[in-house]
Design a protein around this motif. Structure first.
Motif, PDB file in Angstrom:
ATOM      1  N   LEU A  35     -40.454 -38.259  66.514  1.00  0.00           N
ATOM      2  CA  LEU A  35     -41.602 -37.580  67.118  1.00  0.00           C
ATOM      3  C   LEU A  35     -41.378 -36.074  67.244  1.00  0.00           C
ATOM      4  CD1 LEU A  35     -42.512 -40.220  69.839  1.00  0.00           C
ATOM      5  CD2 LEU A  35     -43.531 -39.884  67.592  1.00  0.00           C
ATOM      6  N   LEU A  36     -40.255 -35.582  66.754  1.00  0.00           N
ATOM      7  CA  LEU A  36     -39.985 -34.151  66.816  1.00  0.00           C
ATOM      8  C   LEU A  36     -40.474 -33.421  65.568  1.00  0.00           C
ATOM      9  CD1 LEU A  36     -36.402 -34.294  68.325  1.00  0.00           C
ATOM     10  CD2 LEU A  36     -38.547 -33.843  69.500  1.00  0.00           C
ATOM     11  N   SER A  37     -41.205 -34.104  64.704  1.00  0.00           N
ATOM     12  CA  SER A  37     -41.712 -33.473  63.491  1.00  0.00           C
ATOM     13  C   SER A  37     -43.145 -33.002  63.715  1.00  0.00           C
ATOM     14  CB  SER A  37     -41.671 -34.465  62.327  1.00  0.00           C
ATOM     15  OG  SER A  37     -42.653 -35.452  62.494  1.00  0.00           O
ATOM     16  N   ILE A  38     -43.678 -32.330  62.722  1.00  0.00           N
ATOM     17  CA  ILE A  38     -45.063 -31.851  62.816  1.00  0.00           C
ATOM     18  C   ILE A  38     -45.991 -32.691  61.948  1.00  0.00           C
ATOM     19  CG2 ILE A  38     -44.388 -29.497  63.380  1.00  0.00           C
ATOM     20  CD1 ILE A  38     -45.108 -28.756  60.468  1.00  0.00           C
ATOM     21  N   GLU A  39     -45.604 -33.956  61.721  1.00  0.00           N
ATOM     22  CA  GLU A  39     -46.440 -34.798  60.871  1.00  0.00           C
ATOM     23  C   GLU A  39     -47.820 -35.036  61.485  1.00  0.00           C
ATOM     24  OE1 GLU A  39     -45.187 -39.302  62.141  1.00  0.00           O
ATOM     25  OE2 GLU A  39     -44.286 -38.424  60.389  1.00  0.00           O
ATOM     26  N   GLY A  40     -47.923 -35.005  62.808  1.00  0.00           N
ATOM     27  CA  GLY A  40     -49.229 -35.163  63.447  1.00  0.00           C
ATOM     28  C   GLY A  40     -50.189 -34.052  63.061  1.00  0.00           C
ATOM     29  N   ILE A  41     -49.660 -32.848  62.915  1.00  0.00           N
ATOM     30  CA  ILE A  41     -50.506 -31.723  62.494  1.00  0.00           C
ATOM     31  C   ILE A  41     -51.002 -31.941  61.070  1.00  0.00           C
ATOM     32  CG2 ILE A  41     -50.464 -29.267  61.930  1.00  0.00           C
ATOM     33  CD1 ILE A  41     -48.591 -28.913  64.334  1.00  0.00           C
ATOM     34  N   PHE A  42     -50.115 -32.391  60.180  1.00  0.00           N
ATOM     35  CA  PHE A  42     -50.545 -32.625  58.806  1.00  0.00           C
ATOM     36  C   PHE A  42     -51.528 -33.792  58.716  1.00  0.00           C
ATOM     37  CE2 PHE A  42     -46.805 -30.069  57.873  1.00  0.00           C
ATOM     38  CZ  PHE A  42     -47.333 -29.212  56.937  1.00  0.00           C
ATOM     39  N   ALA A  43     -51.349 -34.807  59.558  1.00  0.00           N
ATOM     40  CA  ALA A  43     -52.309 -35.917  59.576  1.00  0.00           C
ATOM     41  C   ALA A  43     -53.666 -35.437  60.081  1.00  0.00           C
ATOM     42  CB  ALA A  43     -51.787 -37.062  60.435  1.00  0.00           C
ATOM     43  N   SER A  44     -53.654 -34.567  61.092  1.00  0.00           N
ATOM     44  CA  SER A  44     -54.933 -34.060  61.605  1.00  0.00           C
ATOM     45  C   SER A  44     -55.605 -33.130  60.605  1.00  0.00           C
ATOM     46  CB  SER A  44     -54.743 -33.354  62.951  1.00  0.00           C
ATOM     47  OG  SER A  44     -53.979 -32.180  62.794  1.00  0.00           O
ATOM     48  N   LEU A  45     -54.821 -32.375  59.855  1.00  0.00           N
ATOM     49  CA  LEU A  45     -55.411 -31.557  58.795  1.00  0.00           C
ATOM     50  C   LEU A  45     -56.028 -32.442  57.717  1.00  0.00           C
ATOM     51  CD1 LEU A  45     -52.686 -28.803  58.435  1.00  0.00           C
ATOM     52  CD2 LEU A  45     -55.035 -28.450  59.147  1.00  0.00           C
ATOM     53  N   GLY A  46     -55.349 -33.544  57.387  1.00  0.00           N
ATOM     54  CA  GLY A  46     -55.927 -34.500  56.438  1.00  0.00           C
ATOM     55  C   GLY A  46     -57.224 -35.078  56.955  1.00  0.00           C
ATOM     56  N   ARG A  47     -57.270 -35.350  58.265  1.00  0.00           N
ATOM     57  CA  ARG A  47     -58.509 -35.852  58.878  1.00  0.00           C
ATOM     58  C   ARG A  47     -59.627 -34.819  58.754  1.00  0.00           C
ATOM     59  NH1 ARG A  47     -59.495 -36.593  65.264  1.00  0.00           N
ATOM     60  NH2 ARG A  47     -61.727 -36.917  65.117  1.00  0.00           N
ATOM     61  N   PHE A  48     -59.281 -33.536  58.972  1.00  0.00           N
ATOM     62  CA  PHE A  48     -60.286 -32.482  58.839  1.00  0.00           C
ATOM     63  C   PHE A  48     -60.875 -32.472  57.430  1.00  0.00           C
ATOM     64  CE2 PHE A  48     -61.233 -28.145  57.422  1.00  0.00           C
ATOM     65  CZ  PHE A  48     -62.274 -27.833  58.288  1.00  0.00           C
ATOM     66  N   PHE A  49     -60.008 -32.557  56.416  1.00  0.00           N
ATOM     67  CA  PHE A  49     -60.503 -32.540  55.042  1.00  0.00           C
ATOM     68  C   PHE A  49     -61.268 -33.818  54.700  1.00  0.00           C
ATOM     69  CE2 PHE A  49     -57.092 -29.320  54.441  1.00  0.00           C
ATOM     70  CZ  PHE A  49     -57.927 -28.286  54.074  1.00  0.00           C
ATOM     71  N   ARG A  50     -60.894 -34.933  55.329  1.00  0.00           N
ATOM     72  CA  ARG A  50     -61.630 -36.178  55.100  1.00  0.00           C
ATOM     73  C   ARG A  50     -63.020 -36.103  55.730  1.00  0.00           C
ATOM     74  NH1 ARG A  50     -62.269 -40.247  58.472  1.00  0.00           N
ATOM     75  NH2 ARG A  50     -60.464 -39.696  59.744  1.00  0.00           N
ATOM     76  N   GLU A  51     -63.115 -35.533  56.924  1.00  0.00           N
ATOM     77  CA  GLU A  51     -64.400 -35.467  57.632  1.00  0.00           C
ATOM     78  C   GLU A  51     -65.306 -34.344  57.135  1.00  0.00           C
ATOM     79  OE1 GLU A  51     -63.373 -35.211  61.753  1.00  0.00           O
ATOM     80  OE2 GLU A  51     -62.978 -37.358  61.910  1.00  0.00           O
ATOM     81  N   GLU A  69     -57.329 -21.474  54.154  1.00  0.00           N
ATOM     82  CA  GLU A  69     -56.093 -21.212  53.426  1.00  0.00           C
ATOM     83  C   GLU A  69     -55.030 -20.529  54.282  1.00  0.00           C
ATOM     84  OE1 GLU A  69     -58.959 -17.858  52.451  1.00  0.00           O
ATOM     85  OE2 GLU A  69     -59.060 -20.026  52.409  1.00  0.00           O
ATOM     86  N   HIS A  70     -55.416 -20.020  55.476  1.00  0.00           N
ATOM     87  CA  HIS A  70     -54.439 -19.420  56.380  1.00  0.00           C
ATOM     88  C   HIS A  70     -53.925 -20.415  57.417  1.00  0.00           C
ATOM     89  CE1 HIS A  70     -55.173 -15.581  54.603  1.00  0.00           C
ATOM     90  NE2 HIS A  70     -56.430 -15.575  54.967  1.00  0.00           N
ATOM     91  N   ALA A  71     -54.514 -21.587  57.512  1.00  0.00           N
ATOM     92  CA  ALA A  71     -54.064 -22.581  58.497  1.00  0.00           C
ATOM     93  C   ALA A  71     -52.750 -23.202  58.043  1.00  0.00           C
ATOM     94  CB  ALA A  71     -55.130 -23.658  58.694  1.00  0.00           C
ATOM     95  N   TYR A  72     -52.713 -23.782  56.905  1.00  0.00           N
ATOM     96  CA  TYR A  72     -51.525 -24.348  56.259  1.00  0.00           C
ATOM     97  C   TYR A  72     -51.832 -24.410  54.779  1.00  0.00           C
ATOM     98  CZ  TYR A  72     -48.834 -25.967  60.283  1.00  0.00           C
ATOM     99  OH  TYR A  72     -48.064 -26.030  61.398  1.00  0.00           O
ATOM    100  N   PRO A  73     -50.818 -24.505  53.928  1.00  0.00           N
ATOM    101  CA  PRO A  73     -51.129 -24.730  52.514  1.00  0.00           C
ATOM    102  C   PRO A  73     -51.950 -26.009  52.382  1.00  0.00           C
ATOM    103  CG  PRO A  73     -48.848 -24.102  52.765  1.00  0.00           C
ATOM    104  CD  PRO A  73     -49.391 -24.304  54.147  1.00  0.00           C
ATOM    105  N   PRO A  74     -53.088 -25.957  51.740  1.00  0.00           N
ATOM    106  CA  PRO A  74     -54.050 -27.056  51.834  1.00  0.00           C
ATOM    107  C   PRO A  74     -53.833 -28.245  50.899  1.00  0.00           C
ATOM    108  CG  PRO A  74     -55.016 -25.222  50.647  1.00  0.00           C
ATOM    109  CD  PRO A  74     -53.659 -24.766  51.106  1.00  0.00           C
ATOM    110  N   LEU A  75     -52.905 -28.202  49.928  1.00  0.00           N
ATOM    111  CA  LEU A  75     -52.833 -29.292  48.959  1.00  0.00           C
ATOM    112  C   LEU A  75     -52.448 -30.624  49.602  1.00  0.00           C
ATOM    113  CD1 LEU A  75     -53.068 -30.261  46.058  1.00  0.00           C
ATOM    114  CD2 LEU A  75     -50.660 -29.685  45.761  1.00  0.00           C
ATOM    115  N   LEU A  76     -51.398 -30.659  50.413  1.00  0.00           N
ATOM    116  CA  LEU A  76     -50.978 -31.911  51.036  1.00  0.00           C
ATOM    117  C   LEU A  76     -52.058 -32.493  51.943  1.00  0.00           C
ATOM    118  CD1 LEU A  76     -48.869 -34.085  51.651  1.00  0.00           C
ATOM    119  CD2 LEU A  76     -47.906 -32.526  53.362  1.00  0.00           C
ATOM    120  N   PRO A  77     -52.660 -31.709  52.857  1.00  0.00           N
ATOM    121  CA  PRO A  77     -53.736 -32.288  53.670  1.00  0.00           C
ATOM    122  C   PRO A  77     -54.955 -32.720  52.855  1.00  0.00           C
ATOM    123  CG  PRO A  77     -52.935 -30.289  54.681  1.00  0.00           C
ATOM    124  CD  PRO A  77     -52.295 -30.386  53.337  1.00  0.00           C
ATOM    125  N   MET A  78     -55.281 -31.977  51.800  1.00  0.00           N
ATOM    126  CA  MET A  78     -56.420 -32.371  50.969  1.00  0.00           C
ATOM    127  C   MET A  78     -56.153 -33.703  50.270  1.00  0.00           C
ATOM    128  SD  MET A  78     -57.839 -28.974  49.117  1.00  0.00           S
ATOM    129  CE  MET A  78     -58.741 -27.725  49.991  1.00  0.00           C
TER     130      MET A  78
END
Length: 141
Positions: A35-51, A69-78
């Motif tokens: 739980l010390l990783s930032i995977e939750g942020i990447f999952a939420s970014l994926g949710r943003f691109f899904r919604e 494009e300034h939030a995070y590199p978008p390829l993985l969340p997309m």
């Protein structure tokens, strides 16, 4: 296709299968124990691109909004958002599936690169196995 190319293709598939076996649990994981990783942020970014599949200009969740494009590199969340939309999986599972697939492609890519440069199947396979079975990050830790 030459005999040598067929052997190289079979070895690349073997490498992919080996790495898929190594990270087999990650292909179906919703959440992992760290739980010390930032995977939750990447999952939420994926949710943003899904919604918001066709509105990528503005990301409203960080710092009162910013360009996507300034939030995070978008390829993985997309990719994880697209995977979640296509499969119906939760966003965290789609993220882990994409990460597991990328993990499996790393040694295969190294194998093809080394084979293209050296034309030695033995050297290429050795480098790819070393990449698969060792962790330089663990050595540093």
């Amino acid at each position: 296709m030459s005999r040598r190319s067929q052997i190289a293709l079979a070895l690349a598939l073997l490498l992919f299968a080996l790495n898929a076996w190594i990270c087999r649990e990650l292909f179906t994981a919703d959440f992992v124990g760290n739980l010390l990783s930032i995977e939750g942020i990447f999952a939420s970014l994926g949710r943003f691109f899904r919604e918001h599949p066709f509105d990528y200009r503005w990301f409203p969740w960080f710092n009162a909004g910013m360009a996507t494009e300034h939030a995070y590199p978008p390829l993985l969340p997309m990719l994880s958002g697209l995977t979640a939309a296509v499969t119906g999986w939760p966003d965290s599972r789609a993220l882990h599936f994409i990460l597991a697939f990328a993990y499996c492609c790393g040694p295969v890519t190294l194998f093809w690169l080394a084979w293209d440069w050296s034309e030695s199947l033995t050297l290429s396979l050795s480098a790819a196995f070393a990449f698969s079975l060792t962790s330089p990050a663990e050595w540093l830790a």
